[in-house]
Design a protein around this motif. Sequence first.
Motif, PDB file in Angstrom:
ATOM      1  N   ILE A  41       0.834  -1.204   0.000  1.00  0.00           N
ATOM      2  CA  ILE A  41       0.000   0.000   0.000  1.00  0.00           C
ATOM      3  C   ILE A  41       0.870   1.256   0.000  1.00  0.00           C
ATOM      4  N   LYS A  42       1.909   1.247   0.831  1.00  0.00           N
ATOM      5  CA  LYS A  42       2.790   2.417   0.902  1.00  0.00           C
ATOM      6  C   LYS A  42       3.484   2.666  -0.430  1.00  0.00           C
ATOM      7  N   THR A  43       3.968   1.582  -1.048  1.00  0.00           N
ATOM      8  CA  THR A  43       4.634   1.714  -2.346  1.00  0.00           C
ATOM      9  C   THR A  43       3.683   2.256  -3.403  1.00  0.00           C
ATOM     10  N   LEU A  44       2.449   1.726  -3.406  1.00  0.00           N
ATOM     11  CA  LEU A  44       1.450   2.180  -4.379  1.00  0.00           C
ATOM     12  C   LEU A  44       1.117   3.648  -4.166  1.00  0.00           C
ATOM     13  N   LYS A  45       1.018   4.073  -2.896  1.00  0.00           N
ATOM     14  CA  LYS A  45       0.728   5.476  -2.603  1.00  0.00           C
ATOM     15  C   LYS A  45       1.839   6.382  -3.117  1.00  0.00           C
ATOM     16  N   VAL A  46       3.080   6.003  -2.826  1.00  0.00           N
ATOM     17  CA  VAL A  46       4.216   6.814  -3.266  1.00  0.00           C
ATOM     18  C   VAL A  46       4.222   6.943  -4.779  1.00  0.00           C
ATOM     19  N   GLU A  47       4.025   5.816  -5.478  1.00  0.00           N
ATOM     20  CA  GLU A  47       4.035   5.831  -6.945  1.00  0.00           C
ATOM     21  C   GLU A  47       2.868   6.653  -7.504  1.00  0.00           C
ATOM     22  N   THR A  48       1.693   6.476  -6.886  1.00  0.00           N
ATOM     23  CA  THR A  48       0.495   7.173  -7.384  1.00  0.00           C
ATOM     24  C   THR A  48       0.629   8.678  -7.251  1.00  0.00           C
ATOM     25  N   TYR A  49       1.002   9.150  -6.041  1.00  0.00           N
ATOM     26  CA  TYR A  49       1.017  10.594  -5.801  1.00  0.00           C
ATOM     27  C   TYR A  49       2.257  11.283  -6.369  1.00  0.00           C
ATOM     28  N   ALA A  50       3.262  10.489  -6.734  1.00  0.00           N
ATOM     29  CA  ALA A  50       4.435  11.080  -7.383  1.00  0.00           C
ATOM     30  C   ALA A  50       4.211  11.273  -8.877  1.00  0.00           C
ATOM     31  N   LEU A 214       1.031  25.165  -1.669  1.00  0.00           N
ATOM     32  CA  LEU A 214       1.038  23.803  -1.179  1.00  0.00           C
ATOM     33  C   LEU A 214       1.186  22.871  -2.370  1.00  0.00           C
ATOM     34  N   GLU A 215       1.695  21.690  -2.125  1.00  0.00           N
ATOM     35  CA  GLU A 215       2.081  20.773  -3.196  1.00  0.00           C
ATOM     36  C   GLU A 215       0.945  20.446  -4.174  1.00  0.00           C
ATOM     37  N   ILE A 261       7.465  25.738  -2.795  1.00  0.00           N
ATOM     38  CA  ILE A 261       6.411  24.732  -2.660  1.00  0.00           C
ATOM     39  C   ILE A 261       6.483  24.134  -1.268  1.00  0.00           C
ATOM     40  N   VAL A 262       5.345  24.039  -0.605  1.00  0.00           N
ATOM     41  CA  VAL A 262       5.262  23.436   0.723  1.00  0.00           C
ATOM     42  C   VAL A 262       4.766  21.999   0.562  1.00  0.00           C
ATOM     43  N   LYS A 263       5.580  21.033   0.976  1.00  0.00           N
ATOM     44  CA  LYS A 263       5.223  19.625   0.832  1.00  0.00           C
ATOM     45  C   LYS A 263       3.991  19.297   1.670  1.00  0.00           C
ATOM     46  N   GLU A 264       3.153  18.422   1.119  1.00  0.00           N
ATOM     47  CA  GLU A 264       1.973  17.937   1.829  1.00  0.00           C
ATOM     48  C   GLU A 264       2.217  16.508   2.304  1.00  0.00           C
ATOM     49  N   PRO A 265       1.471  16.053   3.321  1.00  0.00           N
ATOM     50  CA  PRO A 265       1.565  14.642   3.722  1.00  0.00           C
ATOM     51  C   PRO A 265       1.227  13.744   2.535  1.00  0.00           C
ATOM     52  N   LEU A 266       1.753  12.539   2.522  1.00  0.00           N
ATOM     53  CA  LEU A 266       1.497  11.598   1.443  1.00  0.00           C
ATOM     54  C   LEU A 266      -0.009  11.385   1.286  1.00  0.00           C
ATOM     55  N   GLY A 267      -0.519  11.640   0.079  1.00  0.00           N
ATOM     56  CA  GLY A 267      -1.949  11.501  -0.161  1.00  0.00           C
ATOM     57  C   GLY A 267      -2.686  12.820  -0.172  1.00  0.00           C
ATOM     58  N   GLY A 268      -2.020  13.894   0.253  1.00  0.00           N
ATOM     59  CA  GLY A 268      -2.667  15.209   0.248  1.00  0.00           C
ATOM     60  C   GLY A 268      -2.901  15.752   1.641  1.00  0.00           C
ATOM     61  N   ALA A 269      -3.143  17.058   1.724  1.00  0.00           N
ATOM     62  CA  ALA A 269      -3.316  17.728   3.014  1.00  0.00           C
ATOM     63  C   ALA A 269      -4.484  17.166   3.801  1.00  0.00           C
ATOM     64  N   HIS A 270      -5.512  16.663   3.118  1.00  0.00           N
ATOM     65  CA  HIS A 270      -6.712  16.172   3.798  1.00  0.00           C
ATOM     66  C   HIS A 270      -6.481  14.852   4.527  1.00  0.00           C
ATOM     67  N   THR A 271      -5.405  14.132   4.177  1.00  0.00           N
ATOM     68  CA  THR A 271      -5.159  12.841   4.825  1.00  0.00           C
ATOM     69  C   THR A 271      -4.587  13.001   6.233  1.00  0.00           C
ATOM     70  N   ASN A 272      -3.945  14.127   6.498  1.00  0.00           N
ATOM     71  CA  ASN A 272      -3.373  14.375   7.827  1.00  0.00           C
ATOM     72  C   ASN A 272      -3.312  15.891   8.044  1.00  0.00           C
ATOM     73  N   ALA A 273      -4.446  16.459   8.406  1.00  0.00           N
ATOM     74  CA  ALA A 273      -4.542  17.914   8.544  1.00  0.00           C
ATOM     75  C   ALA A 273      -3.596  18.446   9.618  1.00  0.00           C
ATOM     76  N   GLU A 274      -3.455  17.717  10.729  1.00  0.00           N
ATOM     77  CA  GLU A 274      -2.582  18.186  11.813  1.00  0.00           C
ATOM     78  C   GLU A 274      -1.132  18.304  11.341  1.00  0.00           C
ATOM     79  N   GLU A 275      -0.677  17.314  10.591  1.00  0.00           N
ATOM     80  CA  GLU A 275       0.692  17.358  10.079  1.00  0.00           C
ATOM     81  C   GLU A 275       0.859  18.508   9.089  1.00  0.00           C
ATOM     82  N   MET A 276      -0.148  18.706   8.228  1.00  0.00           N
ATOM     83  CA  MET A 276      -0.080  19.785   7.238  1.00  0.00           C
ATOM     84  C   MET A 276      -0.016  21.144   7.929  1.00  0.00           C
ATOM     85  N   ILE A 277      -0.816  21.320   8.956  1.00  0.00           N
ATOM     86  CA  ILE A 277      -0.834  22.592   9.685  1.00  0.00           C
ATOM     87  C   ILE A 277       0.518  22.832  10.360  1.00  0.00           C
TER      88      ILE A 277
END
Length: 315
Positions: A41-50, A214-215, A261-277
């Motif tokens: 899943i992690k590999t697929l996420k990295v490949e997809t969002y990259a 943002l990314e 450019i400000v990097k977002e959490p893997l998957g987008g800002a909505h996947t981890n709002a606290e980290e993005m903030i």
Amino acid sequence: MLLDFEQPIASLEGKLQEMQKLAADSDVDVSEAVAALEAKIKTLKVETYANLTRWQRVQLSRHPERPYTLDYVQGMADKFVELHGDRTVRDDKAMVGGFAEIGDRTVMIIGQQKGHNTKQRQFRNFGMPNPEGYRKALRLMKLAEKFGKPIVTFIDTPGAFPGLEAEERGQGEAIARNLKEMFMLKVPVICVIIGEGASGGALGIGIGDRVLMLENTWYSVISPENCSTILWRSWDYKEQAAEAMKPTATDMLQAGLVDGIVKEPLGGAHTNAEEMIAILKDTLLSTLAELDAIPAAERISQRIDKFSAMGVVVE
């Protein structure tokens, strides 16, 4: 809400939940299978969002679960005093602003605000300010300048409100005045595109010493759908329009139209709002420290030169 390109990831995550449930409900050891699936899943996420297309990044920028201006304010500010009204017409709910304490800094935060549900979206006019919204923003900027406080703007709008009443009250003049006045502000100004940055609606609070994206956001004179409608008389070509427009953060940085450019959490800002903030808070504080070292007159000169150098002039 799942976007089309997220379906394969969601399918694997569903299988992972089934495995974990099986392990919890029985004595079957599936730890190796779970670990393997998590790695997949992690590999697929990295490949997809990259490898997202430009249209897919536009879709992510509009995700209804992304943090909006007030989410960032509440997450990063120890105190926030919201200020209202343009002192002429009314208080525009699509534009919010006020003094905030971020770490050891007091700043003026101004931004467009969308809503998290239908009622809030109607209340906020879907993040599309009227002229009084831009006049309120300018009033708050001048107030910040009076007290020597830096200004941070959060841009997230599909455009300034295009209604007849907005034009009657001087929509174009209000945005144009903001552009002129923001060039000459004596305090540091940081502009951050946190979602959609469309047309003059974004530019009305988008003139700063540092303009960051943002990314997974976009910034352009027109949306891909409207561009498609003009060129092809149909929304069906929005993906092609997005590719031609090149509105993403990477495109804007390469064109020299934004500063970072400000990097977002893997998957987008909505996947981890606290980290993005937290990421954006650190970025703002470090950028403010950088701007503090530049004298006001030099900052203004650099600001003017930066925007004057954009584009190509053919005589």
